[in-house]
Write an enzyme that holds these catalytic residues in place. Structure first.
Site, PDB file in Angstrom:
ATOM      1  NE  ARG A  21      -2.517  -1.403   3.062  1.00 30.74           N
ATOM      2  CZ  ARG A  21      -2.848  -1.439   4.297  1.00 30.74           C
ATOM      3  NH1 ARG A  21      -4.064  -1.063   4.719  1.00 30.74           N
ATOM      4  NH2 ARG A  21      -2.245  -1.984   5.213  1.00 30.74           N
ATOM      5  CG  ASN A  39      -4.703  -4.259   2.686  1.00 28.16           C
ATOM      6  OD1 ASN A  39      -4.291  -4.367   1.564  1.00 28.16           O
ATOM      7  ND2 ASN A  39      -3.942  -4.622   3.622  1.00 28.16           N
TER       8      ASN A  39
END
Ligand SMILES: [Zn+2]
Ligand SMILES: [Zn+2]
Length: 775
Positions: A21, A39
């Site tokens: 990320r 996520n």
């Protein structure tokens, strides 16, 4: 102003806990797009908004500039409606749920940046044993469930201090969303106790006290990443002998941990292909050639020319070795690091469990308060000198829970594995997930471990099997478990022969879908005719699932059954009996000194066939020849006789014993002729080294001729190699070459061990195909 586009990307694979990320955040910033990353249970969902060109370059960067630990399995992109007035790029909170398609990363060895942190005085993590970042640290072993976020790990009970939280929240920081992020102020701590559990020291003082005790020859249990290690000074004969005595492990090789590659080179000859295994992120134990005279205790691996070496893979290991070196341990600071368990039990996990189970084994206990949720042993790798490829002997830490990618997708199947060196495998789509090494199912502790792993894997993969595939053997614990699970889940349970499963495992790893000739060179497994198989030439068709036993090794009886496995002299005498040799002639039987009485009873047992099952096992053939050569009469660990025979070879010898095919139904490979030739040579005073080498070469020739004969007959040119005997480096290196010289194409294991650690994969993949065929 140009038109704004918005694209949604769904990425699956190993994309959580690997700095994915923050990477997305950085490339979003670099391309000046707005949007979000999240996520989720379906994978990582990214939405980006910008001009057509910005969105396109973002898409390129997403695949081209991946962080080192990320592995993308699928990437799906679709246009979606633009969002008005969006400013900036946001990392959203994780969302859980079903339908999970994200892989948890295996545990990763400490990265260079974190090593610098712990080595630098004044750094707030100087000598802190739990230092990690998004590029390194624990993953699988601390993850309770998915999604992989701090509350789902054993770090949940360590709220971060403001400084750690700031790192965790800063997308530009190396520790951004590093779930196990910690520092001395807020994270886990170590302490040292005596076997009664009385605390002797805490923190850095505990490590210093431990290092000094080790330098003085004491034995310690050290809580690590996937379990406990028993640790002692590798240079001290006294300490190593004491560890062997307490662990009831008289001969089996022990692994050694050294500070760096330079130190490894002092003890072993490291070939270039071994280096990336030693220094890479997985950090298995590598079996490297010993450098004689050995600069550590010769008691560490007396039976072999190889030494199991590994480099530190956690900050605690780095600090401990460093402190041990300062404590003046020995010239080359090296620590024996062996699984903290009694022989054959699973590795110990919790602090109290360790004190209870290892109390007799260790003088001191280095404990910590970060729970190990999933126990995982050290992996063990050999490098094949011919191919440079790995031969895995044990696949666990650093590998689990990585999948094997299959040729085709299919329904979820559970392969329950064998009895020894057990693993289980669950398939999901076109991936198979072999568990880490579970071990010997014959004891209750291992059974509990097996159930834990099965539950955990079903949870993190979010799957439920539609079919269970088990071994033919009715008495295996895994067979009973398969039947019980089949009833509980109300799904069918099908049996698959052990060596057929071996061959399906190699085929799956190679994504190979055509018929092959399979050579299963193994210990023992129950055959389809009720005898014990283990040296088999099979035809296996992974499409139709047909298989046929084309040929097998000569039968030898196992007088005393299990006793013969522990006492290879019995197999040697049984092999001679098959050859009509019932008394020593020119060559005195080496076992008579120790087992004269028992030996006298054997002919009777063999003639009557009492408790003397017949086997075509390849492993037992090695046992027979090793015992005949006088290398061992009784073994203390599985595979010891074969290891001694491999070591004994005089590699300058080029002669080979005959090993012809014998027509019968099925055909047999007359491996007894190898034994007859060895006996002849030994009777004439030919050195054992020559005999051992001629045996290996004779077997390789015999196997090659057999494979070639069936290749011609069946017009099949690929030969799949599996079975525990393929751990023998002489066979692993020379058999594929011999097959190639005969115009055949060998297929070998790439991701899993050739030993029974691969059985569950073969079972599960076979089951997937079975379901597709019966749709
Ligand atoms: Zn790091
Ligand atoms: Zn902190």
């Amino acid at each position: 102003m140009s038109l704004l586009l918005r694209h949604r990307f769904i990425v699956t694979g190993q994309v959580q806990g690997v700095g994915f990320r923050p990477f997305v955040y950085r490339i979003a910033a670099a391309n000046a797009v707005t949007g979000t990353v999240n996520n989720s249970s379906q994978g990582v969902i990214i939405e980006v908004q910008g001009t057509a060109e910005q969105v396109e370059t973002f898409g390129f960067d997403l695949t081209d500039k991946l962080p080192p630990l990320a592995r993308v399995v699928s990437l799906h992109a679709e246009p979606t409606d633009p969002v008005a007035d969006e400013s900036g790029f946001t990392i959203l909170k994780s969302t859980g749920g079903a339908g999970h398609s994200v892989l948890i990363s295996a545990d990763v060895a400490t990265c260079p940046d974190c090593m610098a942190d712990i080595a630098t005085p004044g750094n707030r993590r100087h000598r802190y044993p739990f230092t990690n970042c998004t590029n390194c640290g624990p993953r699988y072993t601390i993850t309770r469930s998915i999604p992989y976020d701090r509350p789902m790990t054993s770090m949940a009970c360590f709220p971060q201090c403001p400084q750690c939280q700031a790192e965790y929240d800063d997308p530009m920081d190396r520790r951004f969303h590093a779930q196990p992020n910690a520092c001395p102020a807020c994270g886990p701590q170590v302490w040292l106790t005596d076997p009664a559990g009385t605390t002797l020291a805490r923190g850095d003082e505990a490590i210093r006290m431990l290092a000094e005790a080790l330098a003085q020859g004491r034995l310690a249990a050290v809580k690590g990443l996937g379990g406990f290690h028993l640790v002692c000074d590798a240079a001290s004969d006294k300490a190593v002998a004491e560890l062997r005595r307490r662990k009831h492990r008289p001969d089996k090789p022990l692994a050694v941990m050294l500070a760096d590659l330079e130190a490894v080179r002092q003890l072993a000859v490291v070939v270039p292909a071994e280096e990336p295994w030693l220094t890479g992120i997985r950090r298995p134990i590598v079996l490297a050639a010993k450098r004689e005279p050995l600069a550590v205790s010769p008691l560490i691996a007396p039976d072999t020319n190889f030494l199991g070496v590994m480099l530190p893979y956690t900050p605690l290991h780095h600090i401990l070795l460093d402190t041990f070196a300062q404590a003046g341990g020995s010239e080359i600071p090296a620590l024996v690091m062996t699984s903290g368990n009694l022989s054959s039990e699973p590795i110990a996990l919790g602090n109290r469990e360790a004190l209870a189970r290892l109390g007799e084994l260790a003088d001191l206990f280095l404990l910590h308060d970060r729970d190990i949720l999933i126990r995982t042993d050290d992996s063990v790798v050999r490098v094949n000198p011919a191919s440079g490829g790995p031969v895995l002997l044990r696949r666990a830490r650093g590998f689990a829970p990585e999948p094997v990618f299959l040729a085709e997708p299919g329904p979820t199947v559970l392969g329950t594995g064998p009895e020894l060196k057990c693993t289980l495998t669950l398939t999901k789509g076109d991936q198979a997930f072999p568990s880490q090494h579970i071990g010997n199912m014959a004891n209750l502790e291992t059974l509990a471990f097996y159930r834990e792993i099965l539950d955990h894997m079903q949870d993190i993969l979010r799957v439920r099997p539609e079919l269970i595939v088990r071994d033919l053997h009715p008495d295996y614990m895994t067979s009973a478990l398969a039947e019980e699970l089949g009833q509980t889940l109300d799904i069918p349970v099908i049996k698959l022969q052990h060596h057929v499963a071996h061959i399906h495992a190699v085929l799956a790893e190679n994504k190979f879908t055509d018929p092959v000739i399979g050579l299963a060179l193994d210990g023992t497994g129950l055959g389809e005719d009720g005898t014990i198989w283990g040296g088999e030439c099979l035809m296996v068709d992974p499409e139709s699932l047909e298989h046929q036993r084309l040929a097998h090794f000569s039968h030898i009886r196992l007088p005393g059954g299990e006793a013969a496995v522990r006492q290879p002299w019995r197999i040697a005498q049984a092999a001679l009996w098959e050859l009509g040799v019932t008394a020593p002639g020119a060559y005195p039987w080496p076992w008579l000194a120790q087992f004269e009485q028992e030996s006298a009873f054997l002919p009777q047992m063999l003639t009557r066939g009492v408790n003397s099952p017949r086997t075509s096992s390849c492993g037992r053939l090695f046992d027979a020849v090793a015992a005949l050569c006088g290398l061992t009469s009784a073994i203390s660990y599985e595979g010891q006789a074969a290891i001694l025979l491999e070591k004994a070879q005089d590699m300058t010898e080029t002669g080979a014993y005959p090993c012809p095919l014998k027509s019968a139904d099925p055909v047999s490979l007359n491996t007894l002729e190898l034994v007859a030739a060895a006996l002849d040579d030994l009777g004439q005073g030919v050195p054992v080294g020559t005999v051992a080498r001629r045996f290996h070469l004779g077997l390789i020739n015999g196997l090659t001729e057999m494979a070639f004969a069936f290749s011609t007959l069946l017009d099949i040119h690929h030969v799949a190699l599996s079975g525990g005997v393929m751990q023998n480096l002489t066979l692993a290196a020379e058999l594929p070459r011999a097959l190639e010289r005969a115009g055949l194409i060998p297929l070998v294991h790439r991701h899993l061990p050739p030993n029974d650690g691969c059985i569950s994969l073969g079972q599960a993949v076979w089951g997937q195909r079975y379901l597709r065929l019966h749709e």
